[in-house]
Design a protein around this motif. Structure first.
Motif, short mmCIF file in Angstrom:
data_model
loop_
_atom_site.label_atom_id
_atom_site.label_comp_id
_atom_site.label_asym_id
_atom_site.label_seq_id
_atom_site.Cartn_x
_atom_site.Cartn_y
_atom_site.Cartn_z
N SER A 69 0.74 -1.13 0.13
CA SER A 69 0.07 0.08 -0.08
C SER A 69 1.02 1.27 -0.06
CB SER A 69 -0.89 0.14 1.24
OG SER A 69 -1.72 1.15 1.35
N ASP A 70 2.12 1.27 0.96
CA ASP A 70 2.85 2.33 0.94
C ASP A 70 3.46 2.36 -0.20
OD1 ASP A 70 1.67 3.07 3.53
OD2 ASP A 70 3.72 2.84 4.53
N MET A 71 4.11 1.53 -0.81
CA MET A 71 4.96 1.45 -2.14
C MET A 71 4.17 2.02 -3.31
SD MET A 71 8.01 1.54 -1.46
CE MET A 71 8.77 1.09 -3.19
N LYS A 72 2.75 1.88 -3.22
CA LYS A 72 2.08 2.36 -4.36
C LYS A 72 1.96 3.95 -4.46
CE LYS A 72 -1.69 0.07 -3.59
NZ LYS A 72 -3.16 -0.52 -3.59
N GLN A 73 2.02 4.43 -3.25
CA GLN A 73 2.08 5.80 -3.01
C GLN A 73 3.42 6.34 -3.53
OE1 GLN A 73 -0.30 7.89 -1.91
NE2 GLN A 73 -1.85 6.18 -1.54
N TYR A 74 4.44 5.58 -3.14
CA TYR A 74 5.80 6.04 -3.56
C TYR A 74 6.07 5.94 -5.06
CZ TYR A 74 10.89 5.99 -3.42
OH TYR A 74 12.32 6.40 -3.38
N VAL A 75 5.53 4.85 -5.73
CA VAL A 75 5.78 4.84 -7.43
C VAL A 75 4.93 6.06 -7.94
CG1 VAL A 75 4.13 3.11 -7.85
CG2 VAL A 75 6.03 3.41 -9.14
N GLN A 76 3.45 6.13 -7.19
CA GLN A 76 2.75 7.28 -7.89
C GLN A 76 3.33 8.52 -7.73
OE1 GLN A 76 -0.99 6.28 -5.69
NE2 GLN A 76 -1.49 5.27 -7.53
N MET A 77 4.29 8.85 -6.70
CA MET A 77 4.93 10.24 -6.68
C MET A 77 5.55 10.40 -7.89
SD MET A 77 8.20 11.45 -5.91
CE MET A 77 8.99 9.94 -4.95
N TYR A 78 6.35 9.27 -8.27
CA TYR A 78 7.24 9.41 -9.83
C TYR A 78 6.52 9.66 -10.55
CZ TYR A 78 11.54 7.81 -6.73
OH TYR A 78 12.38 7.85 -5.99
N LEU A 79 5.27 8.86 -10.71
CA LEU A 79 4.32 9.19 -11.84
C LEU A 79 3.91 10.61 -11.93
CD1 LEU A 79 2.62 5.45 -11.99
CD2 LEU A 79 3.90 6.35 -13.67
N ARG A 80 3.50 11.18 -11.02
CA ARG A 80 3.26 12.67 -10.96
C ARG A 80 4.29 13.58 -10.90
NH1 ARG A 80 -0.17 10.42 -6.53
NH2 ARG A 80 1.36 10.87 -4.89
N GLY A 81 5.43 13.14 -11.43
CA GLY A 81 6.36 14.13 -11.48
C GLY A 81 7.17 14.72 -10.41
N GLY A 82 7.11 14.06 -9.26
CA GLY A 82 7.80 14.26 -7.92
C GLY A 82 6.71 14.74 -6.77
N LEU A 83 5.54 14.76 -7.26
CA LEU A 83 4.59 15.37 -6.46
C LEU A 83 3.76 14.26 -5.38
CD1 LEU A 83 2.63 17.78 -8.96
CD2 LEU A 83 4.38 18.26 -7.63
N ALA A 84 3.48 14.97 -4.19
CA ALA A 84 2.74 14.32 -3.14
C ALA A 84 1.29 14.21 -3.68
CB ALA A 84 2.92 15.03 -1.86
N PRO A 85 0.52 13.51 -3.02
CA PRO A 85 -0.86 13.37 -3.38
C PRO A 85 -1.80 14.62 -3.27
CG PRO A 85 -0.45 11.73 -1.84
CD PRO A 85 0.87 12.40 -1.77
N GLY A 86 -1.32 15.62 -2.46
CA GLY A 86 -2.01 17.08 -2.59
C GLY A 86 -1.65 17.91 -3.35
#
Length: 469
Positions: free
Chosen positions: A264-281
């Motif tokens: 669950s946490d690592m999904k957040q991590y790889v999504q950060m890269y997909l968003r170009g370095g951005l956190a969810p907010g």
């Protein structure tokens, strides 16, 4: 880019995972595929505890091993953005214990980020050994992740050992050779100049909390005691055994391999890269420019692979694959993302020696609509001459202590032959200075290294340079 996922290949993908698990006696594998906002696929195979047949879920804790290096790199790059450190500055500026001995040019911070400081593999400096020396071990019951004395003493010893290494892979920045201990020095720079009490505290505040990674961190005792933590499995004389000791083979400096996390946490991590370095907010973990610097190819890593700052960069046809893997006792991990597809993959396994990278790559192939598994290439012998064979023949090794890092090349029936750790293995001379060693599910490359003065002086295998004895 629209995902071209072929639903018909899901069964082939999942069967491949089962086949890999059977071959390597893996206890459990967790896999997720995400885009920058949602989970596209998630599944669990096997058990977090095979003896009790306890299932895993997305909150089960796994070791990450060398995936930790990407977290460390993010910390260093954040500090560079703030102006706290200079990536082009000499390491000795930040760690005076490092005297830069035997170096014709200064080793800089960015050299550590891409394993190109010039150091050859050496035996790892273990957390347990230094903790015992400092009398803080408590028979493995002490939480050492943020202990300042351990970090200080570890840095002193590692700097001394690196300074004593007269033989180099080349000038700083010239060649990559994977170096766990020298990479760990980066976490000591973070500890000293990051403004927090410890390296784990810096990661907690500046990466994990903004990403909502509440069950991740640089700890040893708490994860092992968590009721939803995976056992750590490894093979010994062909039999699968287990431990719950995250200190097993752990580096003294935490930046090289100490992270623990969940799917669950690592999904957040790889999504950060997909968003170009951005956190969810929408707040940046790092800027888009810095992320571009992180994924810029800087060194040859392996066959058809480059290396940036704690990330490998490969190709899948027309697409780019970026990520990192990890391997420790009871840990085989990998994450990858493809910018063109807008898709990322996380693979976590609680058994040593399992090719998690292969599973991640096949997941990306599946979501690109390709055949699963990838067709195996039929390598043709390039026909090395007797002179080429004679130049390559010899024993190549390092002082790292891993028997797999011993390679012998020799002539047999007019062709080049290979032994690894004393055992013959098939190989094909695919091109000048390139050997391909076929494996059960994928192929590995061995690249010979030469220069005009020394001729063939070493080889690169698995990201490490072994020197000719």
């Amino acid at each position: 880019m629209k995902i071209r996922m072929n639903k018909g290949e899901q069964a082939h993908f999942e069967q491949l995972i089962q086949d890999i698990m059977a071959h390597y006696q893996a206890a459990g594998v967790a896999v997720a595929v995400v885009d920058k906002e949602t989970t596209l696929y998630q599944n669990f195979f096997g058990w977090r505890d095979a003896e009790e047949q306890l299932p895993m879920d997305e909150n089960t804790i796994f070791g990450l091993a060398s995936i930790s290096k990407s977290f460390t790199a993010l910390c260093v790059l954040q500090m560079a953005e703030w102006g706290a450190i200079d990536l082009d500055g000499p390491v000795s500026r930040y760690l005076p214990e490092f005297r830069n001995a035997h170096a014709a040019q200064p080793v800089k911070v960015w050299h550590l980020l891409c394993h190109s400081a010039g150091f050859l593999p050496q035996p790892r400096t273990l957390a347990c050994d230094i903790a015992k020396e400092l009398d803080i071990w408590e028979n493995g019951r002490a939480e050492l992740g943020g202990h300042p004395g351990l970090a200080q003493r570890g840095a002193e010893l590692i700097c001394r050992r690196l300074d004593s290494q007269a033989e180099k892979t080349g000038l700083p920045g010239e060649n990559l050779s994977y170096s766990n201990d020298s990479f760990g020095l980066l976490s000591e720079i973070v500890r000293r100049y990051g403004g927090e009490n410890s390296f784990p505290d810096f990661i907690d505040k500046h990466i994990l909390a903004p990403l909502g990674m509440a069950r991740s961190g640089v700890r040893f005792i708490a994860p092992a005691q968590d009721p939803n933590c995976s056992k750590l499995y490894y093979l010994e004389e062909g039999r699968r055994r287990w431990t719950r000791d995250f200190y097993d083979n752990a580096f003294v400096l935490m930046g090289g391999g100490a992270m623990k996390s969940t799917l669950s946490d690592m999904k957040q991590y790889v999504q950060m890269y997909l968003r170009g370095g951005l956190a969810p907010g929408g707040d940046p973990i790092i800027s888009g420019y810095t992320l571009g610097e992180m994924i810029k190819p800087r060194q040859q890593y392996g066959f058809q692979q480059q290396y940036g700052y704690a990330l490998s960069i490969g190709r899948m046809g027309d697409w780019t694959m970026i990520g990192h893997g990890g391997s420790l006792t009871g840990v085989s991990s990998n994450f990858q993302w493809c910018p063109e597809l807008g898709v990322g993959v996380v693979v976590l396994c609680n058994t040593s020696g399992v090719p998690a990278a292969l599973i991640a790559e096949e997941a990306l192939r599946w979501f690109d609509g390709r055949q699963i598994p990838a067709p195996r290439r039929q390598w043709q012998d390039a026909g090395w001459t007797p002179a080429q064979i004679a130049q390559a023949a010899g024993v190549y090794s390092s002082s790292e202590g891993d028997s797999d890092n011993s390679v012998q090349l020799y002539e047999q029936d007019g062709k080049i032959a290979l032994k690894r750790a004393g055992k013959p293995q098939p190989c094909v001379a695919a091109a000048q200075d390139l050997l391909i060693a076929p494996g059960p599910f994928s192929d590995g490359g061995i690249q010979l290294l030469r220069d005009p003065q020394r001729g063939v002086w070493g080889l690169r295998t698995g990201g490490r340079i072994l020197t000719k004895q």
